[in-house]
Design an enzyme around this catalytic site. Structure first.
Site, PDB file in Angstrom:
ATOM      1  CG  ASN A  36      38.141   9.726 -21.402  1.00  0.00           C
ATOM      2  OD1 ASN A  36      38.537   8.604 -21.692  1.00  0.00           O
ATOM      3  ND2 ASN A  36      36.857  10.033 -21.349  1.00  0.00           N
ATOM      4  CE  LYS A  83      28.588   5.600 -19.292  1.00  0.00           C
ATOM      5  NZ  LYS A  83      29.660   5.713 -18.295  1.00  0.00           N
ATOM      6  CG  ASN A 122      30.467   6.553 -22.574  1.00  0.00           C
ATOM      7  OD1 ASN A 122      31.327   7.389 -22.262  1.00  0.00           O
ATOM      8  ND2 ASN A 122      30.685   5.262 -22.477  1.00  0.00           N
ATOM      9  CB  THR A 123      32.576  10.778 -23.618  1.00  0.00           C
ATOM     10  OG1 THR A 123      33.079   9.601 -24.282  1.00  0.00           O
ATOM     11  CG2 THR A 123      32.928  10.739 -22.149  1.00  0.00           C
ATOM     12  CG  ASN A 183      31.398   1.021 -21.892  1.00  0.00           C
ATOM     13  OD1 ASN A 183      30.935   1.542 -22.902  1.00  0.00           O
ATOM     14  ND2 ASN A 183      32.405   1.534 -21.225  1.00  0.00           N
ATOM     15  N   GLY A 243      30.280  12.088 -12.704  1.00  0.00           N
ATOM     16  CA  GLY A 243      31.525  11.558 -13.247  1.00  0.00           C
ATOM     17  C   GLY A 243      32.667  12.538 -13.097  1.00  0.00           C
ATOM     18  CB  THR A 244      33.876  15.123 -15.469  1.00  0.00           C
ATOM     19  OG1 THR A 244      33.740  14.216 -16.560  1.00  0.00           O
ATOM     20  CG2 THR A 244      35.093  15.994 -15.695  1.00  0.00           C
ATOM     21  CB  CYS A 279      34.255   2.846 -24.619  1.00  0.00           C
ATOM     22  SG  CYS A 279      35.904   3.577 -24.599  1.00  0.00           S
TER      23      CYS A 279
HETATM   24  C1  SIN Z   1      37.947   5.076 -21.836  1.00  0.00           C
HETATM   25  O1  SIN Z   1      38.409   4.266 -21.017  1.00  0.00           O
HETATM   26  O2  SIN Z   1      38.554   5.359 -22.890  1.00  0.00           O
HETATM   27  C2  SIN Z   1      36.625   5.727 -21.586  1.00  0.00           C
HETATM   28  C3  SIN Z   1      35.585   4.762 -21.204  1.00  0.00           C
HETATM   29  C4  SIN Z   1      34.257   5.001 -21.849  1.00  0.00           C
HETATM   30  O3  SIN Z   1      34.052   6.017 -22.522  1.00  0.00           O
HETATM   31  O4  SIN Z   1      33.375   4.162 -21.694  1.00  0.00           O
END
Ligand code: SIN
Length: 312
Positions: free
Chosen positions: A71, A167, A194-195, A129, A267-268, A132
């Site tokens: 994403n 996070k 996080n990702t 956060n 989450g996903t 991101c």
């Molecule tokens: C996003 O909105 O691009 C992802 C949010 C995140 O990874 O914290």
């Protein structure tokens, strides 16, 4: 048969269930909360909120991968004022506990958001956060540098007495350094991970598939990476961990707890199984009953006890 206790305290937030909705796929929560059994969820963590509205990144913003999702939303959100006027009233009485994920372009914006949310009725905690991967400024820029992590978390801490989770990003060489900086700055708990930063290319257009070129990978592909980072971080800090990254079942959640997480976030998985929280909570209860364990907290870090980590 024993009736296991599923309650946990996550950095000062009392939760009736150790299963949470992670910030992101759950949006602001009210659509999901209308159709699922909320008693399975200890808390929801809503999508990031900045001081002013953010438009987010150009489309396409989502792409499926093998066992995952990429994403690049860019933290599109309506800003604090709309959040207070339109989102908060819709959530009234719906969320078990409400944690707001906060974002900013700079330290001042993070502090401003924290200050304005402090004392707003119905908010049980904040999640800062700093991870991101889809922003030009803010987000991961803070979460990959221990000094910046310390500065932003300290600034937020000064603005609020609400329980504070931070996070963390997996896109670092040593997550424990960042974790310790957040703890020293006053975090009450850590959310991880996080990702993972990544990309895809469309071979017909011969261009990157996402509008922003890079995105963040989530979903089951991430689980072993997240689990390792939870294990390492649990060794490094004394504050509780909220584990997340590819969890789709009670078995996955139990692994995170055994590695050192006090609670877990989904989450996903909500995208394709809206009832996943009920399934995971039910599975946790079943596991505790089967193994005659009277409280979920007894799983925390159990795989490390007497294992190689203890021997160090
Ligand atoms: C996003 O909105 O691009 C992802 C949010 C995140 O990874 O914290």
């Amino acid at each position: 048969m024993i009736k296991p206790d599923l309650t946990v305290n996550l950095g000062g937030i009392e939760l009736a269930s150790p299963v949470l909705a992670a910030s992101g796929p759950f949006g602001y929560g009210y659509e999901y909360l209308k159709r699922i059994d909320c008693s399975a969820l200890g808390a929801i963590i809503v999508k990031g909120v900045s001081a002013r509205p953010w438009a987010g990144n150009p489309p396409p913003r989502l792409a499926e991968t093998a066992s995952g999702l990429l994403n690049s939303i860019g933290l599109q959100n309506p800003g604090l004022e709309q959040f207070e006027k339109e989102v908060m009233p819709r959530l009234k009485g719906m969320a078990p506990r409400l944690i707001v994920n906060i974002v900013g372009c700079d330290i001042g914006e993070y502090a401003e958001v924290a200050g304005r949310l402090d004392g707003m009725e119905g908010i049980d905690g904040l999640e800062v956060n700093i991870s991101c991967p889809n922003l030009r400024a803010g987000g991961i820029a803070f979460g990959t540098d221990p000094a910046e992590t310390f500065n932003v978390v300290s600034a937020v801490r000064r603005q609020t007495s609400l329980p504070l989770l931070v996070k963390l990003s997996p896109n670092v060489s040593d997550i424990t350094v960042i974790a310790r900086a957040a703890e020293e700055a006053g975090a009450d708990g850590l959310s991880l991970i996080n990702t993972l930063s990544g990309m895809l290319i469309d071979i017909e257009t011969k261009k990157p598939l996402l509008g922003n070129t890079f995105g963040g990978l989530s979903g089951p592909a991430l689980l072993p990476v997240a689990l390792k980072m939870v294990w390492q971080t649990a060794e490094a800090v004394n504050i509780p961990l909220l584990g997340m990254g590819g969890i789709t079942s009670a078995e996955d959640a139990i692994q995170f707890m055994m590695a050192g997480a006090r609670a877990v976030a989904l989450g996903t998985a909500f995208f394709y199984e809206p009832e996943v929280a009920e399934q995971v909570a039910e599975g946790l209860r079943g596991y505790l009953e089967k193994h005659e364990i009277d409280a979920i907290g007894k799983l925390e870090g159990i795989a490390r006890k007497g294992g190689p980590a203890d021997a160090r």
